[in-house]
Motif scaffolding. Sequence first.
Motif, PDB file in Angstrom:
ATOM      1  N   ASP A 425       0.844  -1.187   0.000  1.00 37.33           N
ATOM      2  CA  ASP A 425       0.000   0.000   0.000  1.00 37.33           C
ATOM      3  C   ASP A 425       0.884   1.243   0.000  1.00 37.33           C
ATOM      4  O   ASP A 425       1.355   1.702   1.041  1.00 37.33           O
ATOM      5  CB  ASP A 425      -0.916  -0.004   1.230  1.00 37.33           C
ATOM      6  N   TYR A 426       1.113   1.795  -1.205  1.00 40.18           N
ATOM      7  CA  TYR A 426       1.988   2.958  -1.304  1.00 40.18           C
ATOM      8  C   TYR A 426       1.322   4.224  -0.776  1.00 40.18           C
ATOM      9  O   TYR A 426       2.003   5.224  -0.532  1.00 40.18           O
ATOM     10  CB  TYR A 426       2.436   3.156  -2.757  1.00 40.18           C
ATOM     11  N   ALA A 427       0.005   4.199  -0.591  1.00 47.46           N
ATOM     12  CA  ALA A 427      -0.686   5.361  -0.032  1.00 47.46           C
ATOM     13  C   ALA A 427      -0.443   5.514   1.459  1.00 47.46           C
ATOM     14  O   ALA A 427      -0.682   6.584   2.028  1.00 47.46           O
ATOM     15  CB  ALA A 427      -2.186   5.261  -0.308  1.00 47.46           C
ATOM     16  N   ASP A 428       0.038   4.441   2.088  1.00 42.66           N
ATOM     17  CA  ASP A 428       0.294   4.465   3.533  1.00 42.66           C
ATOM     18  C   ASP A 428       1.790   4.302   3.766  1.00 42.66           C
ATOM     19  O   ASP A 428       2.313   3.186   3.738  1.00 42.66           O
ATOM     20  CB  ASP A 428      -0.483   3.350   4.222  1.00 42.66           C
ATOM     21  N   PRO A 429       2.510   5.400   4.007  1.00 47.61           N
ATOM     22  CA  PRO A 429       3.966   5.305   4.197  1.00 47.61           C
ATOM     23  C   PRO A 429       4.372   4.424   5.366  1.00 47.61           C
ATOM     24  O   PRO A 429       5.521   3.951   5.418  1.00 47.61           O
ATOM     25  CB  PRO A 429       4.387   6.758   4.437  1.00 47.61           C
ATOM     26  N   THR A 430       3.467   4.200   6.317  1.00 45.94           N
ATOM     27  CA  THR A 430       3.806   3.383   7.487  1.00 45.94           C
ATOM     28  C   THR A 430       3.549   1.897   7.260  1.00 45.94           C
ATOM     29  O   THR A 430       3.824   1.084   8.145  1.00 45.94           O
ATOM     30  CB  THR A 430       3.007   3.844   8.715  1.00 45.94           C
ATOM     31  N   SER A 431       3.011   1.537   6.094  1.00 50.87           N
ATOM     32  CA  SER A 431       2.712   0.125   5.839  1.00 50.87           C
ATOM     33  C   SER A 431       3.998  -0.686   5.737  1.00 50.87           C
ATOM     34  O   SER A 431       5.081  -0.156   5.491  1.00 50.87           O
ATOM     35  CB  SER A 431       1.888  -0.024   4.564  1.00 50.87           C
ATOM     36  N   ARG A 432       3.855  -1.973   5.885  1.00 45.59           N
ATOM     37  CA  ARG A 432       5.004  -2.875   5.950  1.00 45.59           C
ATOM     38  C   ARG A 432       5.793  -2.874   4.644  1.00 45.59           C
ATOM     39  O   ARG A 432       5.229  -2.884   3.548  1.00 45.59           O
ATOM     40  CB  ARG A 432       4.506  -4.288   6.248  1.00 45.59           C
ATOM     41  N   THR A 433       7.106  -2.863   4.753  1.00 47.80           N
ATOM     42  CA  THR A 433       7.980  -3.039   3.602  1.00 47.80           C
ATOM     43  C   THR A 433       8.040  -4.513   3.250  1.00 47.80           C
ATOM     44  O   THR A 433       8.297  -5.361   4.109  1.00 47.80           O
ATOM     45  CB  THR A 433       9.384  -2.497   3.896  1.00 47.80           C
ATOM     46  N   VAL A 434       7.805  -4.839   1.971  1.00 51.04           N
ATOM     47  CA  VAL A 434       7.708  -6.242   1.568  1.00 51.04           C
ATOM     48  C   VAL A 434       8.756  -6.625   0.529  1.00 51.04           C
ATOM     49  O   VAL A 434       8.744  -7.752   0.032  1.00 51.04           O
ATOM     50  CB  VAL A 434       6.295  -6.548   1.034  1.00 51.04           C
ATOM     51  N   GLY A 435       9.658  -5.736   0.209  1.00 54.51           N
ATOM     52  CA  GLY A 435      10.706  -6.037  -0.745  1.00 54.51           C
ATOM     53  C   GLY A 435      11.567  -4.812  -0.985  1.00 54.51           C
ATOM     54  O   GLY A 435      11.333  -3.741  -0.402  1.00 54.51           O
ATOM     55  N   THR A 436      12.548  -4.970  -1.849  1.00 55.96           N
ATOM     56  CA  THR A 436      13.518  -3.901  -2.120  1.00 55.96           C
ATOM     57  C   THR A 436      13.718  -3.788  -3.623  1.00 55.96           C
ATOM     58  O   THR A 436      13.770  -4.801  -4.328  1.00 55.96           O
ATOM     59  CB  THR A 436      14.862  -4.216  -1.456  1.00 55.96           C
ATOM     60  N   GLU A 437      13.831  -2.555  -4.103  1.00 56.51           N
ATOM     61  CA  GLU A 437      14.150  -2.321  -5.509  1.00 56.51           C
ATOM     62  C   GLU A 437      15.439  -1.517  -5.618  1.00 56.51           C
ATOM     63  O   GLU A 437      15.615  -0.515  -4.915  1.00 56.51           O
ATOM     64  CB  GLU A 437      13.034  -1.573  -6.221  1.00 56.51           C
ATOM     65  N   LEU A 438      16.320  -1.960  -6.507  1.00 56.96           N
ATOM     66  CA  LEU A 438      17.562  -1.271  -6.825  1.00 56.96           C
ATOM     67  C   LEU A 438      17.547  -0.927  -8.300  1.00 56.96           C
ATOM     68  O   LEU A 438      17.300  -1.795  -9.145  1.00 56.96           O
ATOM     69  CB  LEU A 438      18.770  -2.159  -6.504  1.00 56.96           C
ATOM     70  N   VAL A 439      17.801   0.336  -8.628  1.00 55.33           N
ATOM     71  CA  VAL A 439      17.734   0.816  -9.997  1.00 55.33           C
ATOM     72  C   VAL A 439      19.100   1.360 -10.395  1.00 55.33           C
ATOM     73  O   VAL A 439      19.680   2.179  -9.671  1.00 55.33           O
ATOM     74  CB  VAL A 439      16.674   1.921 -10.141  1.00 55.33           C
ATOM     75  N   CYS A 440      19.598   0.905 -11.546  1.00 54.62           N
ATOM     76  CA  CYS A 440      20.896   1.389 -12.008  1.00 54.62           C
ATOM     77  C   CYS A 440      20.722   2.560 -12.962  1.00 54.62           C
ATOM     78  O   CYS A 440      19.749   2.652 -13.707  1.00 54.62           O
ATOM     79  CB  CYS A 440      21.691   0.278 -12.688  1.00 54.62           C
ATOM     80  N   SER A 441      21.693   3.450 -12.952  1.00 59.91           N
ATOM     81  CA  SER A 441      21.743   4.554 -13.894  1.00 59.91           C
ATOM     82  C   SER A 441      22.106   4.024 -15.280  1.00 59.91           C
ATOM     83  O   SER A 441      22.279   2.815 -15.484  1.00 59.91           O
ATOM     84  CB  SER A 441      22.775   5.591 -13.433  1.00 59.91           C
ATOM     85  N   SER A 442      22.239   4.920 -16.232  1.00 66.06           N
ATOM     86  CA  SER A 442      22.677   4.528 -17.568  1.00 66.06           C
ATOM     87  C   SER A 442      24.196   4.443 -17.633  1.00 66.06           C
ATOM     88  O   SER A 442      24.914   5.059 -16.837  1.00 66.06           O
ATOM     89  CB  SER A 442      22.168   5.531 -18.606  1.00 66.06           C
TER      90      SER A 442
END
Length: 551
Positions: A425-442
């Motif tokens: 639930d991205y509308a609730d900043p306090t909701s549980r974190t369920v994973g991680t995303e890593l994004v690389c630059s160009s």
Amino acid sequence: MALSRRTLLVTSAAVGTAGALTTLPAAASAARPLRTDPFTLGVASGDPDADGFVLWTRLAVEPLAEDGMGGMPDRAVPVRWEVATDERFRHVVRRGTVLARPQTGHSVHVELDGLAPGREYFYRFHAERHSSPVGRTRTTPAPWMLGGTLTMAFASCSQYEHGYFTAYRRLAEEEPDLVLHLGDYQYEYTKDSYTIPGGNIRDHEGPETVTLANYRQRHAQYKSDADLQAAHAAAPWLVVWDDHEVDNNWADEVYERPDIPQPDFLARRKAAFQAYYENMPLRRTSVPRGIDMQLYRRIRWGRLANFHMLDTRQYRDDQACGDGYQDCPAALDPARSITGPEQERWLLDGFHRSDARWDILGQQVFFAQRDNNAGPATVTSMDSWDGYVASRDRITRGWLNAGVRNPVVLTGDVHAHWASELKLDYADPTSRTVGTELVCSSISTTGNGADSNPADHSFLKINPHLKFYNNQRGYVLTKIRADELAVDFKVLPYVTTPDAPVHTRASFVVEDRAPGLHQTYDRPLDPPAPAANRSRLDSATETSTQETVRP
């Protein structure tokens, strides 16, 4: 390996196998010899498993020939290959011969098995009196082995015209065990149609890529770059495409600008797929059949990690409401999919079957929500998972329902480094974190970029689950261990002149069974680059057009 909803074609004419020596026609040995070095495009390996990998090369004595055939004669050329346990080839463990045929652009794919697990190997090719550079590769650990540390780097977005590929050279110098390339390996545009302010650094040869000859020529131009060759030779690669390998923002059978007829788009897609296979170290399961190509697949690194390599272009519904940032109700339609139903089922099944410590999704476009509006409306990029909200929700709930121990999403596309914590639930900043995303630059796309204070970035202020941003060029280096995944965001101060140094801009750790990001290092802001290297985009900020719409 996954089976597609579409039929696969496997032909001995398209791939080389290591099972036996190829029978060579008499004409091959009687023909006029190659007078110059045919190994101008380097060597590569890919798709490793516990007992083998794919070896690749493509012969071209004139890489930029307009017909895409690299100046090669219209005949099959015998290519000998060797695999050894040492760089000087004192201990050769396998060797054989395969034909490089004109029908497949004189490319060679040697699929090896029967090797020892968890082992470093070296390989090379010979054609007549010429020898290739030496490549380094490795097998994965045995399926039941946890193994030690896996050093994995990932990269994306290398626009030849926008800068030098020094980041590939620096990546090679890290001596990783594995490299993931997450798309936009090459760009389709003709010279000067995609420019950075002040003008491009280098020029594309040939027209916009439409035909097989065009795509072969463009791949050859990129493969001729010494820095890219070094990165390929340093480690096995896992590759997936994004849009520019075919056409900007393509979606399944829909091309970029439906308002401008492109009646030959499916022929263009077929040509792009054929050239992509010819130029990548892919297994025979990825041999294209017409407009279809099996690219999503799973690579197991012992019990340490599963790499689920996704294809978010070939099966997606067309982008809703256009390609850029929109407040678009259609993005919420539960019927919309970015993966297609069969790939989604394959991925969810892989989650349920996984016994790995880390399950890593290698894919193309931003996964976390990235709202561009501080007000009540949600304004997001329709070319990312934000344009397919229900699809993202099914995948996220899928790894939760399967009890995936450590889900991590790897992403390219957006020409900047990001790190984010994934939510239901991205509308609730306090909701549980369920994973991680890593994004690389160009690697080079959009030129130098500039350093900045992540805390000042508007996206991070609007989206508290986004934890890091940097707009310099570079790649991401990870150390994957049983108890943690350590992340270094590597950046170069400039790419508009060659041989830039590299440094770590920030470091994070993801702990076992604790999704989320713990920052361990944050380098002070870099001073402005010297005038000769100053970004040609100094005044630019990231916009929706930068990452989704052709300028």
